[in-house]
Design an enzyme around this catalytic site. Structure first.
Site, PDB file in Angstrom:
ATOM      1  N   HIS A 189      -6.889  -5.915   2.515  1.00  0.00           N
ATOM      2  CA  HIS A 189      -5.770  -5.317   3.239  1.00  0.00           C
ATOM      3  C   HIS A 189      -5.189  -6.330   4.221  1.00  0.00           C
ATOM      4  CE1 HIS A 189      -6.839  -0.920   2.498  1.00  0.00           C
ATOM      5  NE2 HIS A 189      -8.001  -1.491   2.229  1.00  0.00           N
TER       6      HIS A 189
ATOM      7  N   ASP B 114       0.855  -1.192   0.000  1.00  0.00           N
ATOM      8  CA  ASP B 114       0.000   0.000   0.000  1.00  0.00           C
ATOM      9  C   ASP B 114       0.890   1.241   0.000  1.00  0.00           C
ATOM     10  OD1 ASP B 114      -3.206   0.495   1.151  1.00  0.00           O
ATOM     11  OD2 ASP B 114      -1.813   2.170   0.982  1.00  0.00           O
ATOM     12  N   ILE B 115       0.570   2.181  -0.894  1.00  0.00           N
ATOM     13  CA  ILE B 115       1.437   3.357  -1.052  1.00  0.00           C
ATOM     14  C   ILE B 115       1.281   4.354   0.107  1.00  0.00           C
ATOM     15  CG2 ILE B 115      -0.077   4.882  -2.396  1.00  0.00           C
ATOM     16  CD1 ILE B 115       2.308   5.253  -4.330  1.00  0.00           C
TER      17      ILE B 115
ATOM     18  N   GLN C 268     -14.587   2.513   1.507  1.00  0.00           N
ATOM     19  CA  GLN C 268     -13.838   2.111   0.308  1.00  0.00           C
ATOM     20  C   GLN C 268     -13.470   3.350  -0.510  1.00  0.00           C
ATOM     21  OE1 GLN C 268     -15.875  -0.675  -2.294  1.00  0.00           O
ATOM     22  NE2 GLN C 268     -14.020  -1.103  -3.486  1.00  0.00           N
TER      23      GLN C 268
ATOM     24  N   HIS D 124     -10.151  -5.244  -3.111  1.00  0.00           N
ATOM     25  CA  HIS D 124      -8.834  -5.512  -2.529  1.00  0.00           C
ATOM     26  C   HIS D 124      -8.977  -5.918  -1.074  1.00  0.00           C
ATOM     27  CE1 HIS D 124      -9.730  -1.223  -2.245  1.00  0.00           C
ATOM     28  NE2 HIS D 124      -9.139  -1.248  -1.068  1.00  0.00           N
TER      29      HIS D 124
HETATM   30  P1  5GP Z   1      -9.805   1.242   0.508  1.00  0.00           P
HETATM   31  O1  5GP Z   1      -9.996   2.504   1.266  1.00  0.00           O
HETATM   32  O2  5GP Z   1     -10.495   1.334  -0.836  1.00  0.00           O
HETATM   33  O3  5GP Z   1     -10.157  -0.004   1.269  1.00  0.00           O
HETATM   34  O4  5GP Z   1      -8.258   1.113   0.284  1.00  0.00           O
HETATM   35  C1  5GP Z   1      -7.586   1.621  -0.810  1.00  0.00           C
HETATM   36  C2  5GP Z   1      -6.132   1.524  -0.460  1.00  0.00           C
HETATM   37  O5  5GP Z   1      -5.396   1.711  -1.631  1.00  0.00           O
HETATM   38  C3  5GP Z   1      -5.691   2.590   0.557  1.00  0.00           C
HETATM   39  O6  5GP Z   1      -5.110   1.951   1.673  1.00  0.00           O
HETATM   40  C4  5GP Z   1      -4.708   3.421  -0.242  1.00  0.00           C
HETATM   41  O7  5GP Z   1      -3.630   3.852   0.541  1.00  0.00           O
HETATM   42  C5  5GP Z   1      -4.263   2.481  -1.336  1.00  0.00           C
HETATM   43  N1  5GP Z   1      -3.894   3.132  -2.582  1.00  0.00           N
HETATM   44  C6  5GP Z   1      -4.567   4.133  -3.208  1.00  0.00           C
HETATM   45  N2  5GP Z   1      -3.954   4.443  -4.368  1.00  0.00           N
HETATM   46  C7  5GP Z   1      -2.877   3.641  -4.455  1.00  0.00           C
HETATM   47  C8  5GP Z   1      -1.839   3.507  -5.447  1.00  0.00           C
HETATM   48  O8  5GP Z   1      -1.781   4.187  -6.461  1.00  0.00           O
HETATM   49  N3  5GP Z   1      -0.900   2.549  -5.203  1.00  0.00           N
HETATM   50  C9  5GP Z   1      -0.912   1.775  -4.083  1.00  0.00           C
HETATM   51  N4  5GP Z   1       0.056   0.891  -3.945  1.00  0.00           N
HETATM   52  N5  5GP Z   1      -1.874   1.872  -3.141  1.00  0.00           N
HETATM   53  C10 5GP Z   1      -2.841   2.797  -3.330  1.00  0.00           C
END
Ligand code: 5GP
Ligand code: ZN
Length: 139
Positions: free
Chosen positions: A104, A33-34, A96, A102
């Site tokens: 985590h 995760d970035i 989300q 995805h």
């Molecule tokens: P969500 O909030 O949808 O469950 O998680 C999305 C995750 O993707 C977040 O933890 C965010 O930091 C990560 N993320 C968003 N954009 C990027 C990206 O361009 N590259 C990577 N490696 N992670 C990303």
């Protein structure tokens, strides 16, 4: 295989956006995760675009789940956390932010504040090091 040109995770799958990759096979891609909430925060995605749990195919989920155990074991060996949180958000109301399914894997320590997101970019050198070490620790 479904691909959404506006989806950042599809761009990573297709090599059009960079990521610190840990592992990939026919169905699943694993990368750091970035914006890591903790050291070692890792994401697993199906390569085939689907928005969330409701759109994901049972086969893609089964494959990803099996991979998650291997990656979690390697991740634990590398960062030695006190606990490991596994989570997956469906819909903006659930938090989300990227609409490509995805999972985590979030290493946790007792004194650490519980959070699902951060806006602090990870140190690229540390992300690269972790990706390499976790990849090497995979069976
Ligand atoms: P969500 O909030 O949808 O469950 O998680 C999305 C995750 O993707 C977040 O933890 C965010 O930091 C990560 N993320 C968003 N954009 C990027 C990206 O361009 N590259 C990577 N490696 N992670 C990303
Ligand atoms: Zn996608």
């Amino acid at each position: 295989m479904a691909h959404d040109p506006n989806c950042i995770f599809c761009l990573i799958v297709n090599g059009k956006a960079d990521a610190h990759k840990v592992y990939e096979d026919e169905h699943t891609l694993v990368f750091m995760d970035i914006f890591p909430v903790s050291d070692g925060h890792t994401l697993l995605i199906p390569k085939d675009h689907c928005q969330d749990l409701f759109e994901a195919s049972p086969d893609a989920l089964a494959s990803l789940m099996a991979t998650s155990k291997c990656v979690a074991t390697a991740l634990r060996a590398v960062v030695e956390p006190e606990g490991l949180m596994v989570f997956q958000l469906n819909g903006a109301a659930a938090g989300q932010t990227v609409f490509h399914y995805h999972m985590h894997l979030l290493p946790r320590w007792v004194d650490q504040e519980l959070a699902l997101h951060t806006r602090v970019l990870g140190d690229p050198a540390r992300l690269a090091e972790l990706a390499e070490q976790i990849s090497t620790a995979l069976d």
